[in-house]
Design a protein around this motif. Structure first.
Motif, PDB file in Angstrom:
ATOM      1  N   GLU A   1      -0.688   1.124   2.890  1.00  0.00           N
ATOM      2  CA  GLU A   1       0.355   2.012   2.371  1.00  0.00           C
ATOM      3  C   GLU A   1       1.721   1.395   2.659  1.00  0.00           C
ATOM      4  O   GLU A   1       2.003   1.001   3.784  1.00  0.00           O
ATOM      5  CB  GLU A   1       0.239   3.384   3.038  1.00  0.00           C
ATOM      6  CG  GLU A   1       1.287   4.355   2.575  1.00  0.00           C
ATOM      7  CD  GLU A   1       1.128   5.737   3.204  1.00  0.00           C
ATOM      8  OE1 GLU A   1       2.136   6.468   3.241  1.00  0.00           O
ATOM      9  OE2 GLU A   1       0.014   6.067   3.669  1.00  0.00           O
TER      10      GLU A   1
ATOM     11  N   PHE B   1      -9.594   9.659  -6.076  1.00  0.00           N
ATOM     12  CA  PHE B   1      -8.649   9.049  -5.139  1.00  0.00           C
ATOM     13  C   PHE B   1      -7.232   9.351  -5.602  1.00  0.00           C
ATOM     14  O   PHE B   1      -6.919   9.231  -6.782  1.00  0.00           O
ATOM     15  CB  PHE B   1      -8.851   7.532  -5.052  1.00  0.00           C
ATOM     16  CG  PHE B   1      -7.877   6.852  -4.115  1.00  0.00           C
ATOM     17  CD1 PHE B   1      -7.908   7.109  -2.750  1.00  0.00           C
ATOM     18  CD2 PHE B   1      -6.913   5.983  -4.597  1.00  0.00           C
ATOM     19  CE1 PHE B   1      -6.997   6.506  -1.893  1.00  0.00           C
ATOM     20  CE2 PHE B   1      -6.000   5.375  -3.755  1.00  0.00           C
ATOM     21  CZ  PHE B   1      -6.047   5.631  -2.391  1.00  0.00           C
TER      22      PHE B   1
ATOM     23  N   ARG C   1      -6.640   1.196  -1.781  1.00  0.00           N
ATOM     24  CA  ARG C   1      -7.951   1.445  -1.177  1.00  0.00           C
ATOM     25  C   ARG C   1      -8.770   0.169  -1.268  1.00  0.00           C
ATOM     26  O   ARG C   1      -8.747  -0.515  -2.301  1.00  0.00           O
ATOM     27  CB  ARG C   1      -8.624   2.581  -1.949  1.00  0.00           C
ATOM     28  CG  ARG C   1      -9.958   3.006  -1.400  1.00  0.00           C
ATOM     29  CD  ARG C   1      -9.916   4.379  -0.765  1.00  0.00           C
ATOM     30  NE  ARG C   1     -11.235   4.776  -0.318  1.00  0.00           N
ATOM     31  CZ  ARG C   1     -11.670   4.648   0.937  1.00  0.00           C
ATOM     32  NH1 ARG C   1     -10.886   4.160   1.868  1.00  0.00           N
ATOM     33  NH2 ARG C   1     -12.883   5.028   1.257  1.00  0.00           N
ATOM     34  N   THR C   2      -9.500  -0.171  -0.209  1.00  0.00           N
ATOM     35  CA  THR C   2     -10.280  -1.417  -0.206  1.00  0.00           C
ATOM     36  C   THR C   2     -11.756  -1.192  -0.523  1.00  0.00           C
ATOM     37  O   THR C   2     -12.579  -2.082  -0.383  1.00  0.00           O
ATOM     38  CB  THR C   2     -10.143  -2.132   1.151  1.00  0.00           C
ATOM     39  OG1 THR C   2     -10.567  -1.259   2.198  1.00  0.00           O
ATOM     40  CG2 THR C   2      -8.688  -2.525   1.400  1.00  0.00           C
TER      41      THR C   2
ATOM     42  N   GLY D   1      -6.021   1.596  -6.442  1.00  0.00           N
ATOM     43  CA  GLY D   1      -4.868   2.042  -5.688  1.00  0.00           C
ATOM     44  C   GLY D   1      -4.084   2.988  -6.567  1.00  0.00           C
ATOM     45  O   GLY D   1      -4.419   3.206  -7.735  1.00  0.00           O
TER      46      GLY D   1
ATOM     47  N   ASN E   1     -14.221   1.096  -3.604  1.00  0.00           N
ATOM     48  CA  ASN E   1     -14.212   1.977  -4.762  1.00  0.00           C
ATOM     49  C   ASN E   1     -14.978   3.252  -4.438  1.00  0.00           C
ATOM     50  O   ASN E   1     -16.118   3.470  -4.860  1.00  0.00           O
ATOM     51  CB  ASN E   1     -14.780   1.254  -5.981  1.00  0.00           C
ATOM     52  CG  ASN E   1     -13.789   0.245  -6.531  1.00  0.00           C
ATOM     53  OD1 ASN E   1     -12.602   0.543  -6.654  1.00  0.00           O
ATOM     54  ND2 ASN E   1     -14.270  -0.943  -6.846  1.00  0.00           N
TER      55      ASN E   1
ATOM     56  N   THR F   1     -10.551  -3.331  -6.270  1.00  0.00           N
ATOM     57  CA  THR F   1     -10.609  -1.922  -5.884  1.00  0.00           C
ATOM     58  C   THR F   1      -9.326  -1.238  -6.361  1.00  0.00           C
ATOM     59  O   THR F   1      -8.377  -1.882  -6.804  1.00  0.00           O
ATOM     60  CB  THR F   1     -10.775  -1.771  -4.358  1.00  0.00           C
ATOM     61  OG1 THR F   1      -9.762  -2.537  -3.684  1.00  0.00           O
ATOM     62  CG2 THR F   1     -12.156  -2.253  -3.910  1.00  0.00           C
TER      63      THR F   1
ATOM     64  N   GLU G   1      -9.173   7.972   2.343  1.00  0.00           N
ATOM     65  CA  GLU G   1      -7.756   7.741   2.604  1.00  0.00           C
ATOM     66  C   GLU G   1      -7.377   6.316   2.198  1.00  0.00           C
ATOM     67  O   GLU G   1      -8.221   5.427   2.147  1.00  0.00           O
ATOM     68  CB  GLU G   1      -7.453   7.951   4.096  1.00  0.00           C
ATOM     69  CG  GLU G   1      -7.721   9.365   4.599  1.00  0.00           C
ATOM     70  CD  GLU G   1      -6.837  10.393   3.922  1.00  0.00           C
ATOM     71  OE1 GLU G   1      -5.633  10.098   3.725  1.00  0.00           O
ATOM     72  OE2 GLU G   1      -7.339  11.472   3.583  1.00  0.00           O
ATOM     73  N   ALA G   2      -6.085   6.108   1.952  1.00  0.00           N
ATOM     74  CA  ALA G   2      -5.591   4.766   1.638  1.00  0.00           C
ATOM     75  C   ALA G   2      -5.758   3.850   2.843  1.00  0.00           C
ATOM     76  O   ALA G   2      -5.525   4.263   3.987  1.00  0.00           O
ATOM     77  CB  ALA G   2      -4.129   4.830   1.229  1.00  0.00           C
ATOM     78  N   ASP G   3      -6.160   2.604   2.599  1.00  0.00           N
ATOM     79  CA  ASP G   3      -6.269   1.613   3.678  1.00  0.00           C
ATOM     80  C   ASP G   3      -4.959   0.853   3.874  1.00  0.00           C
ATOM     81  O   ASP G   3      -4.701   0.323   4.951  1.00  0.00           O
ATOM     82  CB  ASP G   3      -7.392   0.618   3.344  1.00  0.00           C
ATOM     83  CG  ASP G   3      -8.731   1.320   3.206  1.00  0.00           C
ATOM     84  OD1 ASP G   3      -9.249   1.792   4.226  1.00  0.00           O
ATOM     85  OD2 ASP G   3      -9.241   1.420   2.075  1.00  0.00           O
TER      86      ASP G   3
END
Length: 359
Positions: free
Chosen positions: A49, A232, A38-39, A253, A41, A251, A45-47
């Motif tokens: 993957e 997240f 994730r970009t 992940g 905090n 950030t 959704e994940a940016d």
């Protein structure tokens, strides 16, 4: 160290996690060790993957080439596979360092702007200033054997140094050497997963924790409430942290841990043999037909102790081939066969039924 390289990196995924230059926690189904980054905090959704490495590798994160962007690598035994891009593909660096059971740590140990590997063995650190095999450039003790190591630039001088987490207490040191902690404070709960990063982009790494799927991040290395809290990923995921975009801010992940393979269903217990014909008769027939070998397959088109043809076997509900099944199952199918109105001892086992006087 450049702004983008100040962020601490995650080091292992094995017991606990620490970003900010340090260790992260424990290794990683259908997901096959996916990385979800994730970009910001914040929940969402994940940016980014992708997959990299094997599900049971230990993940490490660092700015391996001094670009200001942190990317993933994995440790497999004592071998590192490092990638300079957050995407699937081959490793850009491949080398061995330390022992299989060491705990990996990652940091910019000399303020060069490039993060390199190290290991912790008990309470002893072996730090290397290049991502290559060789001897340690730094070797010192800090903390206790059972502490969780963390790494970060705690004072903003561009060099990352070690620390440990003991229960919910952080003990941080501003030089890579033995000695007392310069910072000592509590944050989070004992069973939280520790993280480290430059969460606000000010050039200083600070702590955070993950509890279930919720992140609690603090912008100073002191006790107190979280400055940022959000959800997240899934609670079973392993936490990661890094500057994925090179903008100077760390950030979060996650690494999605594969689901364990389901336990195979236990084989059904053999059913007790209930027959309309004395079992001794079937044993005698098998002795005549196949010398009593219930697993026989000579390639002549007849199978098992009672020398079934496959077509006959399957017509009475048998599966596979007769010789693949137990004596009891073969007798059970023979009973079903003999109960058919057209079947007799004589037309099914003509020679042996005559010898045994079966009619």
């Amino acid at each position: 160290m450049r702004a983008g390289a100040r962020i601490g990196s995650i080091a292992t995924l094995a017991i606990a996690m620490a970003a900010g230059g340090a260790l992260l926690a424990s290794p990683a189904s259908a997901d096959d060790g996916r990385k979800l980054l994730r970009t910001a905090n914040a929940g969402g959704e994940a940016d980014i993957e992708f997959t990299f490495g094997r599900p049971d590798d230990t993940v490490v994160v660092g700015d391996w080439n001094g670009s200001g962007t942190q990317t993933v690598g994995v440790r497999r035994g004592d071998r590192y596979f490092i990638r300079n891009d957050n995407s699937a593909g081959f490793a850009d660096l491949d080398f061995n360092y330390g022992r299989d059971d060491d705990t990996p740590v990652v940091g910019d140990w000399n303020g060069s702007g490039t993060q390199t590997v190290g290991v912790r063995r008990g309470d002893r650190y072996f730090i290397r200033n290049s991502n290559s095999s060789g001897f340690a450039d730094l070797d010192f003790n800090f903390g206790r054997d059972d502490d969780t190591p963390v790494v970060g630039d705690w004072n903003g001088d561009g060099t990352q140094t070690v620390g440990v987490r003991r229960g919910n207490r952080f003990l941080l040191r501003n030089s890579n050497s033995s000695g007392f902690a310069e910072l000592d404070f509590r944050f989070g709960r004992e069973d939280d997963i520790p993280l480290v990063g430059d969460w606000d982009g000010d050039g200083i790494d600070t702590v955070g924790v993950r509890r279930g799927d919720r992140f609690f991040l603090r912008n100073s290395n002191t006790g107190g409430p979280a400055d940022v809290a959000f959800d997240f990923g899934q609670s079973e995921d392993r936490a990661l942290a890094g500057d994925w975009t090179g903008d100077g801010t760390t950030t979060v992940g996650v690494r999605r841990v594969p689901e364990p393979e389901p336990e195979p269903e236990p084989a059904p217990a053999p059913q007790p043999l209930s027959t309309t014909v004395d079992v001794a008769v079937w044993d005698a027939l098998a002795e005549c037909e196949s010398n009593g070998n219930w697993q026989i397959n000579t390639g002549n088109g007849f199978y098992g102790g009672l020398q079934f043809m496959v077509e006959t076997w399957r017509s009475v509900g048998g599966t596979g081939y007769p010789h693949e099944h137990s004596r009891e199952e073969q007798i059970r199918r023979a009973e079903i066969l003999l109960a058919q109105p057209w079947a007799t001892w004589g037309n099914q086992w003509p020679a042996c039924s005559r010898l045994l006087g079966l009619s």
